[in-house]
Motif scaffolding. Sequence first.
Motif, PDB file in Angstrom:
ATOM      1  N   ILE A 140      -3.684   1.726   5.719  1.00  0.00           N
ATOM      2  CA  ILE A 140      -3.305   0.956   4.522  1.00  0.00           C
ATOM      3  C   ILE A 140      -4.301   1.212   3.396  1.00  0.00           C
ATOM      4  CG2 ILE A 140      -3.064  -1.392   3.582  1.00  0.00           C
ATOM      5  CD1 ILE A 140      -2.180  -2.194   6.488  1.00  0.00           C
ATOM      6  N   VAL A 195       5.045   5.603  -5.055  1.00  0.00           N
ATOM      7  CA  VAL A 195       5.322   5.556  -6.491  1.00  0.00           C
ATOM      8  C   VAL A 195       4.212   6.253  -7.275  1.00  0.00           C
ATOM      9  CG1 VAL A 195       5.570   3.998  -8.464  1.00  0.00           C
ATOM     10  CG2 VAL A 195       6.745   3.481  -6.325  1.00  0.00           C
ATOM     11  N   GLY A 232       0.829  -1.216   0.000  1.00  0.00           N
ATOM     12  CA  GLY A 232       0.000   0.000   0.000  1.00  0.00           C
ATOM     13  C   GLY A 232       0.850   1.246   0.000  1.00  0.00           C
ATOM     14  N   ALA A 282      -3.662   8.086  -7.725  1.00  0.00           N
ATOM     15  CA  ALA A 282      -2.555   8.850  -8.322  1.00  0.00           C
ATOM     16  C   ALA A 282      -2.056   8.157  -9.582  1.00  0.00           C
ATOM     17  CB  ALA A 282      -1.420   8.998  -7.308  1.00  0.00           C
ATOM     18  N   LEU A 283      -1.972   6.826  -9.529  1.00  0.00           N
ATOM     19  CA  LEU A 283      -1.519   6.088 -10.726  1.00  0.00           C
ATOM     20  C   LEU A 283      -2.515   6.241 -11.873  1.00  0.00           C
ATOM     21  CD1 LEU A 283      -0.004   2.798  -9.237  1.00  0.00           C
ATOM     22  CD2 LEU A 283       1.196   4.542 -10.565  1.00  0.00           C
ATOM     23  N   ILE A 343       2.769   1.670  -3.294  1.00  0.00           N
ATOM     24  CA  ILE A 343       1.873   2.178  -4.353  1.00  0.00           C
ATOM     25  C   ILE A 343       1.645   3.673  -4.159  1.00  0.00           C
ATOM     26  CG2 ILE A 343      -0.534   2.116  -5.165  1.00  0.00           C
ATOM     27  CD1 ILE A 343      -0.430  -0.936  -4.742  1.00  0.00           C
ATOM     28  N   LEU A 344       1.494   4.072  -2.904  1.00  0.00           N
ATOM     29  CA  LEU A 344       1.269   5.489  -2.619  1.00  0.00           C
ATOM     30  C   LEU A 344       2.466   6.334  -3.069  1.00  0.00           C
ATOM     31  CD1 LEU A 344      -0.424   7.710  -1.075  1.00  0.00           C
ATOM     32  CD2 LEU A 344       1.048   7.237   0.874  1.00  0.00           C
ATOM     33  N   ALA A 357      -3.665   4.629   2.020  1.00  0.00           N
ATOM     34  CA  ALA A 357      -2.449   4.652   1.205  1.00  0.00           C
ATOM     35  C   ALA A 357      -2.704   3.969  -0.133  1.00  0.00           C
ATOM     36  CB  ALA A 357      -1.305   3.962   1.947  1.00  0.00           C
ATOM     37  N   PHE A 358      -3.351   2.817  -0.069  1.00  0.00           N
ATOM     38  CA  PHE A 358      -3.579   2.056  -1.293  1.00  0.00           C
ATOM     39  C   PHE A 358      -4.458   2.831  -2.279  1.00  0.00           C
ATOM     40  CE2 PHE A 358      -6.220  -0.847  -3.792  1.00  0.00           C
ATOM     41  CZ  PHE A 358      -5.234  -1.545  -4.474  1.00  0.00           C
ATOM     42  N   THR A 377      -5.221   6.082  -2.303  1.00  0.00           N
ATOM     43  CA  THR A 377      -4.615   7.354  -2.767  1.00  0.00           C
ATOM     44  C   THR A 377      -3.579   7.047  -3.847  1.00  0.00           C
ATOM     45  OG1 THR A 377      -4.843   8.177  -0.518  1.00  0.00           O
ATOM     46  CG2 THR A 377      -3.511   9.511  -1.992  1.00  0.00           C
ATOM     47  N   GLY A 378      -2.760   6.019  -3.584  1.00  0.00           N
ATOM     48  CA  GLY A 378      -1.734   5.657  -4.560  1.00  0.00           C
ATOM     49  C   GLY A 378      -2.348   5.199  -5.871  1.00  0.00           C
ATOM     50  N   SER A 379      -3.413   4.391  -5.757  1.00  0.00           N
ATOM     51  CA  SER A 379      -4.064   3.894  -6.978  1.00  0.00           C
ATOM     52  C   SER A 379      -4.678   5.044  -7.763  1.00  0.00           C
ATOM     53  CB  SER A 379      -5.163   2.886  -6.620  1.00  0.00           C
ATOM     54  OG  SER A 379      -4.584   1.808  -5.924  1.00  0.00           O
TER      55      SER A 379
END
Lengths: 469, 357
Positions: free
Chosen positions: B11, A392, A386, B21-22, A389-390, B14-15, B17-19
Amino acid sequence: MILEQAIVVAQWVFFAYLVGLNTGFLLLNVSAFFAVRRYLTDRVLEDLLPIVSGMEPPVSVIVPAYNEENTIATSVRSMLQLEYPEFEIVVVNDGSRDGTLEALRREFALIPFPEAYRRRLPVRPVRGIYRSLRHANLRVIDKENGGKADALNAGINAARYPLVCAVDADSILERRSLRRVVAPFLHDPRMIATGGTVRVANGCVVRGGFLEEVALPRRLLPLFQVVEYLRAFLFGRAGWSPLNAVLIVSGAFGVFRREAVVAAGGYRTDTVGEDMELVVRLHRLHRLAGRPYRIAFVPEPICWTEAPESLRVLRAQRARWQRGLAESLTMNLALALHPSGGAPGWLAIPFAVLFEWLGPLVEVCGYGLLVAGFAVGLISVEAFAGFMILAVGLGVALSASALLLEEMSFHVYKRPRELAVLAIFAVLENLGYRQLLTLWRLEGLAHWAFGVRVRWGEMRRTASWQKAF
Amino acid sequence: MGFATASDALIAAAFWTGSAALALAALLIAGALFLRLRLAARREHEQRFSARWLPIFAACTEAIPDRLPALAPQDGALFLSLWVRALESVQGATRGRLVELAARTGADRLAVTLLASGDERKELIALAALGYLRLRSAEPLAAALIDLPFPLVSLAAGQMLLRLDASRHLPQVIERAAEREDWPVARIAAMLRECDRDAVAEALAQALAARLERASQAESEIVRLLQLARVANSALLRPAVCRLLERPAPAPVVAAALAALWHPEDAEHARRALGHPEWFVRVAAVRALDRVGGPEDRERLVALLSDSSWWVRYRTAQTLARLPGITRQALEKMLSESSDRFAADILAQVLSERDAR
């Protein structure tokens, strides 16, 4: 139990840091978008109604040189061909140990010049001043070694004109570079400093010291730096410009009002980040004295520089930059959160302190904690994945936004293949390269904290672009 | 894990937000690729358009071709920007034919439409074109645009009005030039250079005179007008400039007025300012003498070679070196006889500079 709670707190801090950092950059991106659009509209008027008024202020171009015997003649020759109504070139040989002065003597037919040299800024002793028999607007100051800042100050002392342009001897310019970077001085009489976008020259075709054809580098390390420069200049600096909060004018190519620099005391010789320190100091002195001023950034690419091609050189460069940043901020911390601080004091400096100065420390601790926690079983696979992924994802989004902004504005890299390569590297640079830079920046932070001595001229350039002659 | 609740929320945050952003990154990259495709298509269209119209513009040096292609409204800005460049590169009868060509293609009406498009870039192109088209019907629109708070559009509107009818609009434009600090002096000067010099001088003289009558003089406005006075260099401006120099005035105004002196009969004003307490005024006075002084100023200038300011000494030495009748031998004699080290140093430097030219 306490360890576990500490890890949760640390994870939240790291999460908040990453989100805060990237939200800040996102806002800068929006600001940069409008700044670039305004600049491009300005260009329409410039094309339709060019300023050829005879009122362009003359410029003294100052070129500090230390051990540049291989490149100095080409650099000076190209600078002599700049398209600008009136300018002089003052090359300052900072006690080079190679044949820099001889190369200049030979190429430009130098003879001793009895200049009534003024020491308005304190500098190391000047050994001689020369003028060229071939170019009336070229002078060379030969002085004892004192570092780049000292050389620039010696050049400012000798400058005849109201604007001084500091140029690295290895900077590659375009013929209209000077005209473009001086333009903001014509638009606003309060202007005291301007800088422009610097791009990576590796891979480009350069003839006669001028950029002839833009191309991407073939090697990996400079390719990563192309994406990095896009991000740093397009919104890292263009974004701050509308707020009058640009904290750095690159030492590679920047123009200053001479009297403003002299009044501020010139470049400081006790920092490795003399270019940034001067700009932050100009903000501080003008803000605290309540004097109106402007420091602007020209988003157009006007200067090209050779990026390091080896890990060793890149490491030294980034450590030096980080140290320079730390010094510049600590030397002018009085502006931070000062009632008269304005956008630089309330936004740009706190942002730089939190995310650029202390950033490497937080990031290394964050990544370290993740890896160590994962290794000893305190952090689950899900948590590890998690956070990766954040980190990157946000990094890729920022690089991609810089790529989009470039495509909306200057699209310097013409070939479709180049755009595809840049898109790939916008992703790849987040998978190791940026983390490596963070480590080196932390090293620079340690150099600053423990006072490790670093001097200019330690970085050797290959000047491979000269092979294109 | 014992800290499952807090950690799970984190988690998940984070997951996602990151997804997100991707996904955003993928969109941005796709956007960049789309823009590149659109740019390529636009460039191709521009090339085709230029290939069609540039030969027609070139043919206008002889005559307007009988058959002209139709001009689509969406190509109005592109046509006008090419047309303006073509027009600026020619003189005389060809200009007239290009104006007629624009009228026959309907580009004049398209320019008026673009003026109200709300797109700043298109408005700028339209204003540039309308100035050359001399379309009277667009005059009220431009007159309204000149007072907009946007410097680019208001400047271009000023330019258009001057091209349309300089004698009528010069006073209005000069007034704005004095008042509007967001109008760069260098750009206004470039605009004024296209106008008749005496007409510019008359408008400037009137604007200066009006400000001299006022009880509270706007220092920055007077300085801007004096900077523009250098464009005109006309006898019409002499009375206003001399009046300024005859009365007490702030140092920046005195320096700007000295920079506007050009007639030898006004040299006395420059001589009086040689003793001004501000160094930059003394520099301006010396530079004025460089233009309007004569051999009779030699002794005054020699005395200034020992001034406390380096710039005053430097400009004085340069002026001395350029005085009529001052030979290299005369300068060398001054150098050898000088008892002041500063004066000697600066003379030696200027002698060497003179040799370099």
